[in-house]
Design a protein around this motif. Structure first.
Motif, PDB file in Angstrom:
ATOM      1  N   PHE A 278      12.003  -5.839  12.166  1.00 18.66           N
ATOM      2  CA  PHE A 278      10.706  -6.191  11.567  1.00 18.66           C
ATOM      3  C   PHE A 278      10.769  -7.584  10.947  1.00 18.66           C
ATOM      4  O   PHE A 278       9.862  -8.391  11.110  1.00 18.66           O
ATOM      5  CB  PHE A 278      10.288  -5.152  10.520  1.00 18.66           C
TER       6      PHE A 278
ATOM      7  N   GLY B  61       6.856   0.640   3.748  1.00 17.08           N
ATOM      8  CA  GLY B  61       7.115   2.025   4.170  1.00 17.08           C
ATOM      9  C   GLY B  61       8.593   2.249   4.435  1.00 17.08           C
ATOM     10  O   GLY B  61       9.153   3.300   4.108  1.00 17.08           O
ATOM     11  N   ILE B  62       9.228   1.246   5.022  1.00 13.49           N
ATOM     12  CA  ILE B  62      10.667   1.361   5.296  1.00 13.49           C
ATOM     13  C   ILE B  62      11.452   1.405   3.983  1.00 13.49           C
ATOM     14  O   ILE B  62      12.401   2.176   3.838  1.00 13.49           O
ATOM     15  CB  ILE B  62      11.129   0.201   6.200  1.00 13.49           C
TER      16      ILE B  62
ATOM     17  N   THR C 268      -9.058  -0.289   2.242  1.00 11.27           N
ATOM     18  CA  THR C 268      -7.955   0.494   2.825  1.00 11.27           C
ATOM     19  C   THR C 268      -7.888   1.877   2.209  1.00 11.27           C
ATOM     20  O   THR C 268      -7.259   2.077   1.172  1.00 11.27           O
ATOM     21  CB  THR C 268      -6.608  -0.222   2.603  1.00 11.27           C
TER      22      THR C 268
ATOM     23  N   VAL D  16      -6.646   5.543   1.519  1.00 15.03           N
ATOM     24  CA  VAL D  16      -5.395   6.256   1.759  1.00 15.03           C
ATOM     25  C   VAL D  16      -5.662   7.259   2.862  1.00 15.03           C
ATOM     26  O   VAL D  16      -6.794   7.653   3.094  1.00 15.03           O
ATOM     27  CB  VAL D  16      -4.854   6.992   0.498  1.00 15.03           C
TER      28      VAL D  16
ATOM     29  N   LYS E 142       5.364   7.250  -3.481  1.00 13.66           N
ATOM     30  CA  LYS E 142       4.581   6.593  -4.529  1.00 13.66           C
ATOM     31  C   LYS E 142       3.411   7.483  -4.927  1.00 13.66           C
ATOM     32  O   LYS E 142       3.136   7.679  -6.108  1.00 13.66           O
ATOM     33  CB  LYS E 142       4.103   5.229  -4.057  1.00 13.66           C
TER      34      LYS E 142
ATOM     35  N   GLN F  34      10.404   2.611   1.292  1.00 14.49           N
ATOM     36  CA  GLN F  34      10.201   3.966   0.776  1.00 14.49           C
ATOM     37  C   GLN F  34      11.148   4.956   1.441  1.00 14.49           C
ATOM     38  O   GLN F  34      11.726   5.824   0.783  1.00 14.49           O
ATOM     39  CB  GLN F  34       8.765   4.403   1.066  1.00 14.49           C
ATOM     40  N   LEU F  35      11.274   4.816   2.758  1.00 11.31           N
ATOM     41  CA  LEU F  35      12.198   5.687   3.487  1.00 11.31           C
ATOM     42  C   LEU F  35      13.591   5.576   2.876  1.00 11.31           C
ATOM     43  O   LEU F  35      14.280   6.569   2.676  1.00 11.31           O
ATOM     44  CB  LEU F  35      12.302   5.222   4.944  1.00 11.31           C
TER      45      LEU F  35
ATOM     46  N   GLN G  49       3.123  -3.942   4.956  1.00 15.49           N
ATOM     47  CA  GLN G  49       2.979  -2.506   4.685  1.00 15.49           C
ATOM     48  C   GLN G  49       4.038  -1.699   5.411  1.00 15.49           C
ATOM     49  O   GLN G  49       4.526  -0.696   4.901  1.00 15.49           O
ATOM     50  CB  GLN G  49       1.590  -2.027   5.093  1.00 15.49           C
ATOM     51  N   HIS G  50       4.367  -2.140   6.606  1.00 16.72           N
ATOM     52  CA  HIS G  50       5.384  -1.393   7.339  1.00 16.72           C
ATOM     53  C   HIS G  50       6.738  -1.531   6.633  1.00 16.72           C
ATOM     54  O   HIS G  50       7.473  -0.556   6.471  1.00 16.72           O
ATOM     55  CB  HIS G  50       5.472  -1.881   8.788  1.00 16.72           C
TER      56      HIS G  50
ATOM     57  N   MET H  45       0.158  -6.073   8.114  1.00 13.81           N
ATOM     58  CA  MET H  45       0.795  -4.999   8.858  1.00 13.81           C
ATOM     59  C   MET H  45       2.299  -4.990   8.602  1.00 13.81           C
ATOM     60  O   MET H  45       2.904  -3.964   8.332  1.00 13.81           O
ATOM     61  CB  MET H  45       0.525  -5.236  10.328  1.00 13.81           C
TER      62      MET H  45
ATOM     63  N   GLU I 170      -2.880 -12.695  10.496  1.00 11.02           N
ATOM     64  CA  GLU I 170      -3.491 -11.434  10.916  1.00 11.02           C
ATOM     65  C   GLU I 170      -2.504 -10.267  10.842  1.00 11.02           C
ATOM     66  O   GLU I 170      -2.869  -9.141  10.537  1.00 11.02           O
ATOM     67  CB  GLU I 170      -4.002 -11.548  12.358  1.00 11.02           C
ATOM     68  N   GLU I 171      -1.276 -10.583  11.159  1.00 11.08           N
ATOM     69  CA  GLU I 171      -0.293  -9.502  11.219  1.00 11.08           C
ATOM     70  C   GLU I 171       0.489  -9.330   9.925  1.00 11.08           C
ATOM     71  O   GLU I 171       1.249  -8.395   9.781  1.00 11.08           O
ATOM     72  CB  GLU I 171       0.694  -9.744  12.368  1.00 11.08           C
TER      73      GLU I 171
END
Lengths: 586, 458
Positions: free
Chosen positions: B221, B242-243, B172, B174, B149, B245-246, B238-239, B235, B231-232
């Motif tokens: 996940f 990211g996956i 946050t 980068v 991105k 994106q992979l 975003q994770h 996380m 709270e999580e």
């Protein structure tokens, strides 16, 4: 030219603090910022910027005396320290393994050195790398490529990896065992039926190209699992909120706090058997972990991060580079000395706060031997006793003296005093005002050094804040920019290292030299409460909130006893409810 | 052809800029068809801005002369764009009542946090909103996903609230990559430069295996994330992003692209070498269409970049305010000229890749900004925010007409409330940029005055 510019910067700094009225800003009494506050902000010392959270109510005349974060009201253990009381446990969130923890964990599980250089730097809590911010795309990509490399290496010898026969008809049985058994160690819990099924499908998908490929894909997946990368905490079902953590979750907290790695076989077995459900069970394992060298490594890691010693090896301190002897060998030796000191303190049962500030011995090595004016033959097993009393624990270590001040300046006392005030006493100094004014400094070449140093305090608009820090920094004037002991300045005048602590909670008063300064700090309840707050950040990866008052206060109480023994204080820390319970679990 | 291409790159890496500009035209850039023109944004941060008088061009419109410290940019004059008369909103404390409530940190901290966000510092200690680059990236990525991105690189950025100029979201920052080798591995590892349209079984197998691992990890996940508290949640989200994106990056395993990987030289203690190396990486990544938005952060809010023979940038800027002697002014000018020189290298790199009907530079809007700048007219001294020394280059194919200076009305003395027009905050510039990328925004950042875009820019 250069010197003059340095003076200008610092004087502007002085006037920048002109708004300071002389009192220390009390810490935010409810740092309940679990959302976006944690993990990101760093302490003032690390950035030169304004304050992070924290700072007791010292100097304001209030009754608040404990807790570096100013979260408790008065001494004693707050009444909220009861497990069933939700307010006794602050909300936290899962942490991702730090680089160090990731590498240690992979090493312990697989015997492979992981390359973590493609991960982004850990985010910090206070000064500590804790990795509590959500991951970024690059992190996720880094985990994928690291997992690929580690798994490829691990399956070079599938029999060694699995401990069973991977050929012929036994292969699938062996793979199933690997998924279940290795999976439990990697995830630090038993795998669910769904997880086993999913990983088995992955194994089969790879097996078409050979068993090793199947195992590689399984391992590659496991190393990217949330249960591997994060300290996932679900708590025990039906235990309400705060939830009681499972025995394995407690073991995970314990192991990553004390060893910075995954539970070893003994801890894992004990946890699997539910033995960490009791305080005694936790204490028993904690005691065992704290007799191991890996705990000494954690102590060294904590203090190195606390004192910003990373700057020595991570390329900061650019301007000090200009001293030719301050090369990488020197920097590494400086850090190693701190590690040796902590390891020795641990081994001799002297891992306590008092010793950190007052010990009269050191471990020079390589280039730092000459820095001390010694020769190698004067050391005994690498150790040297400063019988002349020229040193006082970590406080006067060349490593710390080289980190503060970070630039060549005649005003090092300001930097060092600020470090003591903010990092060791957890006091927060107000940020400079928005508008800076400038004045012409006296010529550092002709004015006596002490006069130069005291000018901040003679100027009323500067004195409010500078008396809080400079007068402490005077006590370290016996050490030059690289930590060499000196009794005279280059200009020829005699060093005067007497000073005074004002507006502290319990150590106000004059001192004559660094040793007396060290003794004051080593005995101070304020300093110990401050260290307790730092340990809280290190352990939980967040700022203590009002709900954590209990945990912070009881840790401060423990550190406040006697010489402030770290292992026994940590023992009470890990057996607290805050360590064994968690809020925010569904 | 392939061997020749890599020899060219090698030559480029050792011979440097002069040779590169001629050779780059020959580099493959088949990521885009002829006539196709991507829209890109590249934001560059460096500390302390520029000294006022010697930075601003003289003259208005298209007949302007570059400031005396900026002459290194002369070859690209037709692609430069100056907006003279903006006020950094994070320094507008004398005219903005909100400052008393939200003004945090010193001018460096509020400056770096506000420079590309237009926002104050939130409770997190970091900017209270995302920066323009990330806003634009989200927008472009939704239209056409690229393997990354954004690409975020940095040299000597430093840590803490003074160490981040770019933000994915409020609070946050980068996390840019600083090591060129790491950046290269991350950006180009999966990039296969095979025959266009080609394919082979091994590649397909590798792709299938990677896909299987991604599916496994994602399932785990999702299972864990379905049972967690708020709270999580961030996380997990975003994770999982990211996956995703992979997964999208697996597309570049198809062997269709024929763009070239850059050569990464050894790490250098010379910061200019590091900076230029990162510029090379951005150029190559753009050529391969790995991302359409990138950020480069050189130094942090208090400096971090050193140059031999000149006193530090921070102390130099202070000295100008303090004594203001000719010699410290000359030091400041040396710094400003150095930055111009490094930026000229960047423009040269982008300008030397042909793309569609122009060059990569014409398809890339570059915004250069800092935490502060040094004043000489209205207030003399370091760390000012008036006549903010932002400048732009490139992007003329889609964004703004370049080769000109736009002058905005602004007060003439430091009695800001009574002497002439009020300032236009730099937020307006950020709004203009968002609009240039087709975003329907009329305000950017928490300091926004509600004035919309910079008048006369688009």
């Amino acid at each position: 030219m250069r010197r003059r510019n340095g003076s200008v910067v610092l004087l502007s700094f002085c006037l920048g603090l002109g708004a300071c009225s002389g009192s220390i800003r009390p810490g935010d009494s409810t740092t309940a910022d679990d959302g976006d506050g944690e993990g990101g902000a760093r302490t003032p010392g690390r950035t030169g910027g304004n304050g992070g959270p924290g700072g007791p109510g010292g100097g304001t005349g209030g009754g608040s005396v404990t807790g570096g974060a100013g979260v408790t009201g008065g001494g004693g253990t707050p009444s909220a320290c009861i497990a069933s009381n939700a307010t006794a446990v602050g909300a936290g969130k899962w942490r991702r393994l730090t680089r160090r923890q990731y590498a240690n964990t992979v090493k312990d599980l697989l015997g492979i050195e992981a390359n973590t250089s493609n991960f982004l730097a850990d985010s910090t809590t206070g000064v500590f790398a804790t990795n509590t911010l959500p991951p970024q795309e690059i992190d996720v990509a880094g985990y994928a490529s690291a997992a690929e490399a580690i798994a490829a290496k691990a399956v070079e010898d599938p029999a060694k990896l699995t401990g069973c026969n991977v050929s012929g008809a036994d292969a699938d049985t062996c793979a199933a065992k690997f998924i279940k058994e290795f999976g439990a160690r990697a995830y630090r819990r038993e795998l669910s039926a769904e997880e086993i099924a999913n990983l088995t499908t992955t194994y089969k998908a790879g097996k078409a190209d050979g068993v090793a490929v199947g195992l590689r894909l399984v391992l590659q997946s496991m190393l990217q699992s949330p249960s591997f990368l994060y300290m996932v905490e679900m708590g025990q079902a039906g235990t309400g909120s705060p939830a009681r953590l499972t025995s394995l979750e407690v073991a995970t907290r314990l192991s990553y706090l004390l060893w910075n790695t995954t539970p070893d076989a003994e801890l894992f077995a004990a946890a699997r058997a539910g033995k960490l459900d009791t305080v005694d069970g936790v204490k028993g394992q904690a005691k065992r972990l704290m007799t191991d060298q890996r705990f000494a490594g954690t102590l060294a890691d904590f203090h190195s991060q606390l004192l910003h010693l990373y700057k020595l090896t991570e390329g900061d301190l650019i301007k000090k580079d200009k001293a030719p002897e301050f090369d990488s060998a020197m920097r590494v030796a400086m850090v190693n000395e701190v590690k040796s000191f902590v390891a020795d303190a641990f081994a001799s049962g002297q891992a306590n706060v008092k010793n950190l500030f007052t010990s009269r011995y050191g471990f020079p090595s390589g280039p730092t031997v000459a820095l001390y004016g010694l020769t190698p033959s004067q050391l005994t097993n690498g150790r040297y006793e400063f019988k002349d009393g020229t040193r006082s624990g970590l406080l006067t270590s060349p490593a710390l003296m080289a980190v503060e001040p970070p630039i060549p300046t005649p005003y090092g006392a300001v930097h060092r005093g600020k470090m003591v005030r903010t990092v060791l006493m957890c006091d927060e100094l107000p940020p400079p005002p928005k508008e800076l004014k400038f004045m012409t400094p006296p010529d550092a070449a002709t004015v006596p050094q002490r006069v130069l140093l005291e000018q901040h305090q003679n100027e009323p608009s500067c004195a409010g804040c500078h008396r809080l820090m400079d007068s402490i920094g005077f006590g370290l004037e016996n050490y030059d920019a690289l930590g060499r002991h000196r009794t005279k300045y280059p200009k020829g005048e005699t060093v005067n290292s007497s000073g005074e602590i004002v507006a502290s909670q319990d150590i106000d008063g004059r001192f004559a030299n660094p040793q007396e300064l060290g003794a004051k700090l080593g005995s101070s309840k304020q300093v110990r409460a401050c260290l307790g707050t730092h340990w809280f950040r290190y352990a939980y990866g967040r700022e203590p909130s009002a709900d954590d008052a209990c945990a912070v206060a009881s840790f401060a109480d423990a550190l406040g006893q006697g010489d402030g023994d770290l292992p026994s204080s940590l023992l009470s820390f890990v057996s607290s409810d805050a360590f064994r319970f968690r809020r925010g679990v569904q | 052809m392939k061997a020749a291409a890599s020899r060219r790159q090698f030559i480029q890496s050792i011979v440097g800029a002069a040779a590169a500009s001629k050779l780059m035209n020959l580099m493959p850039h088949a990521a885009f068809a002829a006539g196709e023109a991507p829209k890109r944004l590249l934001c560059v941060f460096h500390p302390m801005g520029y000294l006022e008088n010697s930075f601003w061009p003289s003259g208005e419109g298209s007949s302007f002369r570059l400031g005396e410290t900026q002459t290194a940019l002369e070859p690209y004059k037709s692609k430069l764009l100056y907006v003279d008369g903006l006020m950094r909103s994070d320094r507008a404390y004398w005219e903005d009542a909100r400052w008393k409530v939200h003004g945090k940190d010193n001018e460096h901290g509020s400056g770096i946090n506000g420079s590309f966000t237009g926002s104050w510092i939130g409770d997190s200690g970091f900017a209270a909103s995302a920066s323009i680059d990330q806003l634009v990236a989200n927008h472009l990525f939704a239209q056409k996903p690229t393997p990354f991105k954004t690409i975020d690189l940095a040299v000597a950025k430093g840590g803490g609230p003074h160490g981040s100029a770019f933000f994915a979201a409020a609070g946050t920052p980068v996390k840019p990559m600083e090591a060129r080798k790491q950046a290269f591995d991350t950006l180009f590892a999966n990039l296969k430069t095979g025959t266009p349209g080609g394919d082979d079984a091994a590649l397909q197998k590798e792709k299938a295996q990677k896909q299987r691992v991604i599916d496994t990890v994602r399932a785990e996940f999702k299972a864990v994330c379905s049972r967690i508290g708020a709270e999580e949640k961030a996380m997990c989200d975003q994770h999982l992003a990211g996956i995703a994106q992979l997964e999208s990056r697996l597309a570049s395993l198809q062997g269709g692209a024929s763009c070239a990987k850059p050569i990464v030289g050894a790490p250098s203690s010379e910061q200019s070498v590091e900076m230029r190396g990162q510029m090379d990486l951005i150029r190559s990544a753009f050529a391969c269409d790995l991302a359409r938005v990138a950020t480069l952060q050189f130094g942090g809010a208090d400096g971090g970049i050193e140059a031999s023979g000149i006193p530090g940038q921070h102390e130099t800027t202070h000295a100008v305010g303090d004594s203001g002697t000719q010699s410290v002014i000359e030091d400041h000018k040396k710094w400003d000229a150095l930055w111009a020189k490094d930026m000229a290298y960047l423009l040269q790199q982008l300008n030397s890749v042909n793309e569609g009907n122009g060059t990569m530079l014409d398809n890339t809007l570059i915004l250069v900004g800092s935490d502060t700048n040094t004043g000489q007219t209205i207030i003399r001294g370091a760390h000012q925010g008036y006549r903010a020394t932002y400048w732009m280059a490139g992007g003329s194919n889609f964004a703004f007409k370049t080769g000109r200076t736009l002058k905005l009305p602004y007060p003439v003395s430091n009695d800001f409330h009574r002497n002439g027009p009020m300032w236009t905050y730099h937020n307006a510039l950020l709004v203009s940029i968002a609009k240039a990328f087709g975003m329907n925004l009329n305000a950017v950042g928490t300091w926004d005055q509600g004035k919309g875009p910079v008048p006369g820019l688009a």
